[in-house]
Motif scaffolding. Structure first.
Motif, mmCIF file in Angstrom:
data_model
loop_
_atom_site.group_PDB
_atom_site.id
_atom_site.type_symbol
_atom_site.label_atom_id
_atom_site.label_comp_id
_atom_site.label_asym_id
_atom_site.label_seq_id
_atom_site.Cartn_x
_atom_site.Cartn_y
_atom_site.Cartn_z
ATOM 1 N N SER A 38 0.832 -1.200 0.000
ATOM 2 C CA SER A 38 0.000 0.000 0.000
ATOM 3 C C SER A 38 0.865 1.248 0.000
ATOM 4 O O SER A 38 1.834 1.357 0.739
ATOM 5 C CB SER A 38 -0.918 0.028 1.223
ATOM 6 O OG SER A 38 -2.021 -0.788 1.010
ATOM 7 N N SER A 43 -3.765 2.103 -2.899
ATOM 8 C CA SER A 43 -4.470 1.628 -1.712
ATOM 9 C C SER A 43 -5.957 1.572 -2.030
ATOM 10 O O SER A 43 -6.428 2.230 -2.952
ATOM 11 C CB SER A 43 -4.220 2.542 -0.513
ATOM 12 O OG SER A 43 -4.740 3.815 -0.761
ATOM 13 N N ASP A 45 -9.546 2.591 -1.678
ATOM 14 C CA ASP A 45 -10.234 3.800 -1.237
ATOM 15 C C ASP A 45 -11.642 3.455 -0.796
ATOM 16 O O ASP A 45 -12.254 2.513 -1.300
ATOM 17 C CB ASP A 45 -10.289 4.826 -2.377
ATOM 18 C CG ASP A 45 -8.907 5.370 -2.715
ATOM 19 O OD1 ASP A 45 -8.070 5.470 -1.804
ATOM 20 O OD2 ASP A 45 -8.668 5.679 -3.900
ATOM 21 N N SER A 46 -12.141 4.231 0.138
ATOM 22 C CA SER A 46 -13.506 4.062 0.595
ATOM 23 C C SER A 46 -14.430 4.136 -0.625
ATOM 24 O O SER A 46 -14.167 4.917 -1.536
ATOM 25 C CB SER A 46 -13.832 5.168 1.585
ATOM 26 O OG SER A 46 -15.139 5.031 2.050
ATOM 27 N N GLU A 139 -15.226 3.052 -9.639
ATOM 28 C CA GLU A 139 -14.618 2.860 -8.312
ATOM 29 C C GLU A 139 -14.278 1.388 -8.082
ATOM 30 O O GLU A 139 -13.227 1.059 -7.542
ATOM 31 C CB GLU A 139 -15.561 3.334 -7.201
ATOM 32 C CG GLU A 139 -15.711 4.829 -7.110
ATOM 33 C CD GLU A 139 -16.716 5.219 -6.030
ATOM 34 O OE1 GLU A 139 -17.537 4.371 -5.611
ATOM 35 O OE2 GLU A 139 -16.677 6.379 -5.603
ATOM 36 N N ALA A 143 -10.536 -0.265 -7.491
ATOM 37 C CA ALA A 143 -10.219 -1.093 -6.319
ATOM 38 C C ALA A 143 -9.730 -2.470 -6.750
ATOM 39 O O ALA A 143 -8.779 -3.015 -6.179
ATOM 40 C CB ALA A 143 -11.444 -1.215 -5.418
#
Length: 190
Positions: A38, A43, A45-46, A139, A143
């Motif tokens: 990371s 990394s 992300d929310s 998104e 991820a």
């Protein structure tokens, strides 16, 4: 984003079971890779995060040694249930179809979930495939790329992929809504 990610809260494994092996396969390899690689640029992300579901074990006889468990005939049934469902769903684990009607896919199959997505989103393109819709989830794709890069960097291999045609399907607009079948749990299956 239409809805936040859904995470499995618990998994119960029967017969041959090793908590360490199961945890490593389900989440711990990912945790090691994501922790080690990371960076601010790489990394999750929310709203995406590493998730550790509870892992439980069920077996017929607690006195059976692991070496004997490996030799035992395997049960080919899978059960799923979700809070709010009126019934459990028993599947033939080799096909992913309902035990009582082999023509019906599981309610948690890609096809069933994609059908639900279409019912929720009046604006979704009925002619678009599952793969096309999934690729539009920016998104999620970001991820997934972060996770795949971390796994590749950690373990030095690329992730084994599935054939692309697996996700290349559409929902037939004539499909009718499938209702779960009420079932009585038959413990003799296990």
């Amino acid at each position: 984003q239409l809805i936040p990610p859904l995470y499995t809260t618990g998994i119960v494994i029967g017969d041959v079971y090793s908590h360490g092996h199961a945890a490593r396969a389900i989440c711990c390899r990912s945790e090691r890779a994501l922790t080690k690689f990371s960076t601010p640029c790489l990394s999750l992300d929310s709203p995406y995060a590493l998730h550790h579901p509870k892992i439980g074990h069920w077996q017929r006889n607690n006195k059976t040694k692991r070496t004997d468990q490996v030799k035992m005939k395997r049960n080919v049934h899978s059960i799923n249930w979700v809070l709010g469902d009126q019934a459990i769903e028993i599947l033939d684990a080799t096909t992913g179809r309902q035990k009582q009607d082999h023509n019906v896919c599981s309610r948690i199959s890609k096809k069933s979930l994609f059908r639900s997505f279409h019912r929720l989103c009046d604006t979704s393109s009925p002619e678009a495939t599952y793969k096309e819709h999934k690729s539009r989830a920016a998104e999620y794709q970001c991820a997934k790329d972060v996770w795949m890069k971390a796994m590749s960097d950690m373990y030095g291999e690329s992730w084994v992929g599935k054939p692309s045609e697996v996700d290349d399907f559409k929902i037939d607009t004539k499909d009718t809504e499938r209702r779960p079948v009420e079932l009585q749990l038959d413990y003799s299956l296990f």
